[in-house]
Design a protein around this motif. Sequence first.
Motif, PDB file in Angstrom:
ATOM      1  N   ARG A   1      58.321 -16.246  31.632  1.00 10.43           N
ATOM      2  CA  ARG A   1      58.486 -14.969  31.641  1.00 10.43           C
ATOM      3  C   ARG A   1      57.128 -14.697  32.190  1.00 10.43           C
ATOM      4  NH1 ARG A   1      62.407 -14.800  28.414  1.00 10.43           N
ATOM      5  NH2 ARG A   1      62.620 -15.599  26.275  1.00 10.43           N
ATOM      6  N   CYS A   2      57.541 -13.429  33.080  1.00 14.00           N
ATOM      7  CA  CYS A   2      56.531 -12.843  33.922  1.00 14.00           C
ATOM      8  C   CYS A   2      56.054 -11.474  34.218  1.00 14.00           C
ATOM      9  CB  CYS A   2      56.834 -13.173  35.424  1.00 14.00           C
ATOM     10  SG  CYS A   2      55.682 -12.750  36.700  1.00 14.00           S
ATOM     11  N   MET A   3      54.936 -11.210  33.438  1.00 15.72           N
ATOM     12  CA  MET A   3      54.466  -9.786  33.446  1.00 15.72           C
ATOM     13  C   MET A   3      54.122  -8.979  34.886  1.00 15.72           C
ATOM     14  SD  MET A   3      55.101  -9.325  30.439  1.00 15.72           S
ATOM     15  CE  MET A   3      55.020  -7.417  30.377  1.00 15.72           C
ATOM     16  N   GLU A   4      53.379 -10.175  35.941  1.00 19.32           N
ATOM     17  CA  GLU A   4      53.044  -9.768  36.979  1.00 19.32           C
ATOM     18  C   GLU A   4      54.137  -9.096  37.959  1.00 19.32           C
ATOM     19  OE1 GLU A   4      52.370 -12.481  35.628  1.00 19.32           O
ATOM     20  OE2 GLU A   4      50.279 -13.179  35.955  1.00 19.32           O
ATOM     21  N   PHE A   5      55.395  -9.477  37.853  1.00 20.82           N
ATOM     22  CA  PHE A   5      56.299  -9.295  38.554  1.00 20.82           C
ATOM     23  C   PHE A   5      56.862  -7.901  38.273  1.00 20.82           C
ATOM     24  CE2 PHE A   5      60.650  -8.969  40.414  1.00 20.82           C
ATOM     25  CZ  PHE A   5      60.395  -9.524  41.876  1.00 20.82           C
TER      26      PHE A   5
END
Length: 368
Positions: A75-79
């Motif tokens: 899971r990636c918040m940065e993207f």
Amino acid sequence: RRNIAVMTSGGDAPGMNANVRAIVRTAIFKGCRAFGIYEGYSGLVKGGPEYIREMNWHTVRDWLAEGGTNIGTARCMEFKEKWGRLRACKNMIDAGIDALIVCGGDGSLTGADRFRGEWPELISELLHKQEITQDQYDRYKHLNICGTVGSIDNDMATTDATIGAYSSLARICEAVDYINATANSHQRAFVVEVMGRHCGWLALMAGIATAADWIFIPEKPSSRSEWSSHMCEIVAKHRARGKRTTIVIVAEGAIDASLNPITPDDVKDVLVDKLGLDTRVTTLGHVQRGGPAVAYDRELATLQGVAAVEAILDGTPETPSPMIAIAENKIVRRPLMEAVKLTKSVAQAIADKDFAKAISLRDTEFTE
Ligand code: F6P
């Protein structure tokens, strides 16, 4: 000659490895270079040789049957942030990648389409900041993307099956068969919770395939008094006919008519209190997401991997991003955003308690 990267994103699903294998080998077969983005969007944002690796024919040897995803997912918040997508754009250009295939669920595919839509702005910004050269700008100014749908939930509109759903279904059936043996010995009732997020496909299909006594799915809510009396009536009838076991399957997203969750413990309490059944709860959890892919998923993932590379090679800057689907046993291309939009409308209809609309939307025949 295209440089095609593949990434898996969202929850892993059996068949993702088969999909990556087919994409890598088809790309190479067609004279392209193939790259794996490791750890999903998070790897794309981090970039560099640890996360973006060229793959050859042998890298994916023995991946056909393996469960999970060997290139990882996260899971990636940065993207979700603009700066993250800008880094991702730069990392792809640095690695020489001009096309991206994402295998994941609706959230992951929406992210991919958004990335493509924003690409001209991102790449112009990089040129403006002199982080890339004019030559790189000219070479990479269009990004091609394509989605393949990997999810055990089988919740994507416009495709009959998502990669991983049949493997998960097989695992659930196997587990219920095991449970049946012990239930039979003690004449017990078992309430089995299965995954599927907001979609009841796994619960419904598992219920049919294991002859469960009762099934709870999000798409067919009823009030507590209704479901408890109807379920007990059916279970009591089965017991009166000599059945020694009771199996109730509860989708993890099951809800009642007031949209409150129906939990396995709610169901257990009713079976104990109203029928006096010795009842146990089994939550299958992630065991239903692991293990090798069944034959159907190996085939679906392979055929869709080939079709994804073909779609990339046919793509033009004007063509909407495609999603590879299966409809009536044929591998087909769908406009990715149409599929995502329809999937989201189903979720919205459920949130609005408009279940008839949700079901009719899910059954929508897709016409080009
Ligand atoms: O989308 C796949 C899925 O397994 C769902 O069925 C489930 O609700 C969710 O992922 C579980 O997510 P996590 O692995 O993050 O707990």
